[in-house]
Design a protein around this motif. Structure first.
Motif, short mmCIF file in Angstrom:
data_model
loop_
_atom_site.label_atom_id
_atom_site.label_comp_id
_atom_site.label_asym_id
_atom_site.label_seq_id
_atom_site.Cartn_x
_atom_site.Cartn_y
_atom_site.Cartn_z
N THR A 191 0.78 -1.19 0.02
CA THR A 191 -0.26 -0.20 0.09
C THR A 191 1.07 1.40 -0.18
O THR A 191 2.29 1.42 0.27
CB THR A 191 -1.04 0.49 1.41
N VAL A 192 0.53 2.43 -1.08
CA VAL A 192 0.73 3.59 -0.40
C VAL A 192 0.27 4.39 -0.08
O VAL A 192 -1.28 4.68 -0.40
CB VAL A 192 1.78 4.11 -1.92
N SER A 193 0.06 5.34 0.60
CA SER A 193 -0.43 6.33 1.84
C SER A 193 -0.73 7.26 1.21
O SER A 193 0.41 8.00 0.75
CB SER A 193 0.03 6.67 3.22
N VAL A 194 -1.39 8.31 0.51
CA VAL A 194 -1.95 9.74 -0.14
C VAL A 194 -2.65 10.36 0.76
O VAL A 194 -4.04 9.43 1.51
CB VAL A 194 -3.10 9.23 -1.50
N PRO A 195 -2.26 12.12 0.35
CA PRO A 195 -3.70 12.33 1.72
C PRO A 195 -5.10 12.40 0.82
O PRO A 195 -5.19 12.53 -0.56
CB PRO A 195 -2.99 14.32 1.25
N LEU A 196 -5.93 12.58 1.20
CA LEU A 196 -7.40 12.55 1.32
C LEU A 196 -7.25 13.52 0.60
O LEU A 196 -8.16 14.00 -1.14
CB LEU A 196 -8.06 12.41 1.74
N ALA A 220 -4.52 19.85 -0.90
CA ALA A 220 -4.44 21.61 -0.06
C ALA A 220 -4.17 21.40 2.13
O ALA A 220 -3.31 22.04 2.13
CB ALA A 220 -6.04 22.25 -0.34
N HIS A 221 -3.74 19.84 2.26
CA HIS A 221 -4.05 19.44 4.17
C HIS A 221 -2.90 17.55 3.57
O HIS A 221 -3.61 17.28 4.27
CB HIS A 221 -5.57 19.36 4.13
N PRO A 222 -1.75 17.65 3.00
CA PRO A 222 -0.98 16.67 2.96
C PRO A 222 -0.63 15.63 4.62
O PRO A 222 -0.46 14.72 4.25
CB PRO A 222 0.47 17.46 2.53
N ASP A 223 -0.96 16.82 5.33
CA ASP A 223 -1.01 16.09 6.92
C ASP A 223 -2.38 15.79 7.54
O ASP A 223 -2.54 15.88 8.87
CB ASP A 223 -0.26 17.05 7.54
N GLY A 224 -3.77 15.79 6.39
CA GLY A 224 -4.42 15.61 7.10
C GLY A 224 -4.57 14.16 6.63
O GLY A 224 -3.80 13.83 7.15
N LYS A 225 -5.74 13.90 6.64
CA LYS A 225 -6.26 12.60 6.78
C LYS A 225 -5.58 12.12 5.03
O LYS A 225 -5.60 12.86 4.50
CB LYS A 225 -7.93 12.85 6.62
N LEU A 226 -5.52 10.59 5.63
CA LEU A 226 -4.47 9.73 4.72
C LEU A 226 -5.42 7.99 4.19
O LEU A 226 -6.21 7.61 5.45
CB LEU A 226 -2.70 9.55 5.28
N ILE A 227 -5.14 8.44 3.39
CA ILE A 227 -5.81 7.16 2.48
C ILE A 227 -4.66 6.08 2.69
O ILE A 227 -4.09 6.97 2.06
CB ILE A 227 -6.99 7.40 2.05
N LYS A 228 -5.01 5.13 1.91
CA LYS A 228 -4.09 4.25 0.65
C LYS A 228 -4.44 3.37 0.07
O LYS A 228 -5.78 2.97 0.02
CB LYS A 228 -4.10 2.46 2.24
#
Length: 539
Positions: A71-76, A79-87
């Protein structure tokens, strides 16, 4: 733009990034998308540091042991890359290093070849399996074959808009000239589906977009440890691939655009769908001509017009009594629509129609009937398709506009027009904000040479789209398969097309600006369906 996944045969650039995201002097606001570009750089750096922990694939993926998954995590929200991440789930088969033409030669690895099959909503998780097919073995020797499920698809933060148990409605109708009451019924269904997307996804719904798919691709590149991306996109994959080339041109190594979407912002997506419906009428005519040339096999008519009458007779009969209780005119139309994508379906579909009209409905039920066991996957793909296309651009919000445009179009192109309307109508009532499509365009020296492939009579992505993309990507080369209409032609039955793909991906070699290939051979009819002259067909 409906386009099912084609058959599987079927730290560079920092100066550009700085130029795009830096706020103008004097405190003026940054350009639109600047925050997302900064967020992509942040997410890519994080992914490069973390990499992908490849290992055994989850059982649900149903992949053999030689395929690795991770898996690789990306920002939902970029504009807020340190917010919620999805895989996002990723699959890989490592380069074999085996030259299929010389068993003693070890082929050096060139990196990862990332593939997307289109959609929106298509998964590339099975792509690495293609390396065993003869036409792909040379590429499989030099590249790790990498597939992935884009955001929303499969196990990559899956999106759903309704209970999958209610997704398949069979049997169903497929009127080419729908009544006012039927239109009202479909409008109500479209509104309900749009509401369902909003209810199930909540505030995340707005983040399922083509631009985010392009940004995710850059994060995946970094996670794979690739300084520059080698990518092949088919159908819709060419569109967000083109967005990637525009956003991150210096991150590109080589890109293949197979069956290109028209990227003109004015075409995304309403007008592209009108063009698609018009093009399918031509491809349906090609199929009917082929059936007529093989009337000795199928007995459906020796002219395209007579074949049409046979088809209409079957649709009328199915409207009165659905085959197996589940195949009505809608399912018939859906099965024959897929034959517009891939001509290797022609013998199977023609045989099923012929046998149905002669009293044997089994092949038609098998080919056209709904498969409840696949309902969850189908609804998920449809939800992602709907969300991405509705979010990407403005759509007419007054049904009168849809009605006017498609009533006019259906007079000359009845085969797919209204089915395409119902597929996309939730976008008229979409609850999430719409984006402005990015103007796909690169200038001299910005982008390495890229390869565009197109079949001249492709209906899903009409040929004009390839011409438009060719003009917009500086230094691109267009290879055309003349007088052919299969959707997705890389690695298929045309050795001329495959030769250009291999030369480009393996050696970086391209024609000067354009090249043409003769069409691949038409499919052969299935011999065991040949009529016996002593036994007249039953109608």
């Amino acid at each position: 733009m409906r386009a099912p996944a084609p058959a599987l045969y079927s730290a560079a650039g920092s100066l550009l990034l700085t130029a795009l995201v830096a706020a103008p002097a004097g405190g003026a606001p940054a350009a639109p998308g600047a925050a997302e570009l900064r967020g992509t750089a942040t997410a890519a750096a994080r992914a490069q540091a973390e990499g992908i922990a490849f290992g055994r694939c989850a059982a649900v993926e149903d992949l053999p042991a030689d395929v690795q998954c991770g898996t690789v995590s990306v920002p939902l929200d970029y504009a807020h890359p340190d917010g919620k991440l999805i895989k996002l789930t990723v699959s890989r088969v490592r380069a074999t290093h085996k030259d299929p033409n010389n068993s003693k030669r070890r082929v050096p690895r060139q990196g990862a070849l990332v593939y997307n099959p289109g959609g929106p909503g298509g998964s590339g998780m099975y792509f690495p399996l293609i390396g065993v097919v003869p036409e792909w073995k040379r590429l499989a020797a030099a590249y790790d074959l990498v597939g992935y499920a884009p955001r929303g698809v499969g196990r990559s933060a899956p999106l759903s808009c309704q209970d999958p148990k209610h997704f398949y409605k069979a049997p169903s109708q497929a009127p080419t000239h729908p009544s006012e009451s039927y239109k009202r019924e479909r409008i109500a269904e479209a509104k309900a589906y749009a509401r369902g997307c909003a209810k199930r996804a909540g505030s995340a719904l707005r983040h399922y977009t083509s631009l985010n798919n392009a940004r995710d691709l850059d994060v995946l590149r970094a996670a794979l440890g690739e300084e520059r991306l080698t990518f092949m996109g088919a159908s819709y994959g060419t569109y967000f691939g083109a967005l990637y080339a525009t956003l991150f041109p210096s991150h590109v190594r080589r890109m293949v655009f197979d069956s290109a979407v028209n990227p003109d912002p004015a075409q995304i997506w309403y007008r592209n769908n009108l063009d698609q419906s018009a093009a399918f009428e031509g491809r349906w005519a090609d199929f009917r001509d082929w059936i007529a040339r093989h009337d000795d096999v199928y007995g459906l008519g020796d002219t395209a017009e007579r074949v049409q009458r046979s088809y209409d007779r079957a649709a009328a009969r199915l409207a009165e009594e659905p085959a197996g209780g589940k195949v009505g005119p809608g399912q018939l139309q859906g099965a024959f629509l897929t034959a517009g994508y891939y001509d290797d379906y022609w013998p199977h579909r023609a045989e099923a129609l012929s046998k149905y009209l002669k009293g044997d409905p089994k092949p038609l039920i098998q080919q056209a009937g709904p498969h409840p066991e696949a309902a969850k996957e189908a609804e998920n793909g449809n939800a992602v398709y709907t969300a991405v296309e509705c979010n990407d651009a403005s759509w007419p919000t007054d049904f009168e506009v849809w009605d006017r445009d498609n009533t006019r179009l259906a007079r000359v192109a009845p085969f797919e027009t209204w089915d395409n309307v119902w597929m996309n109508l939730p976008c008229a009532y979409w609850p999430a904000p719409r984006q402005e499509p990015l103007d796909v365009r690169t200038g001299p020296g910005e982008l390495p040479p890229t390869l565009i492939l197109a079949a001249e009579r492709d209906a899903a992505t009409p040929y004009d789209g390839a011409l438009k993309l060719h003009r917009r990507l500086w230094g691109s080369v267009l290879v055309t398969e003349r007088d052919a209409g299969t959707h997705g032609i890389a690695g298929g039955p045309n050795p001329c097309v495959n030769g250009h793909v291999d030369a480009y991906l393996l050696e970086g070699t391209l024609p000067v600006r354009r090249a043409a290939c003769a069409p691949h051979p038409e499919p052969e009819p299935r011999e065991h369906t040949r009529k016996k002259s002593a036994v007249p067909p039953t109608v």
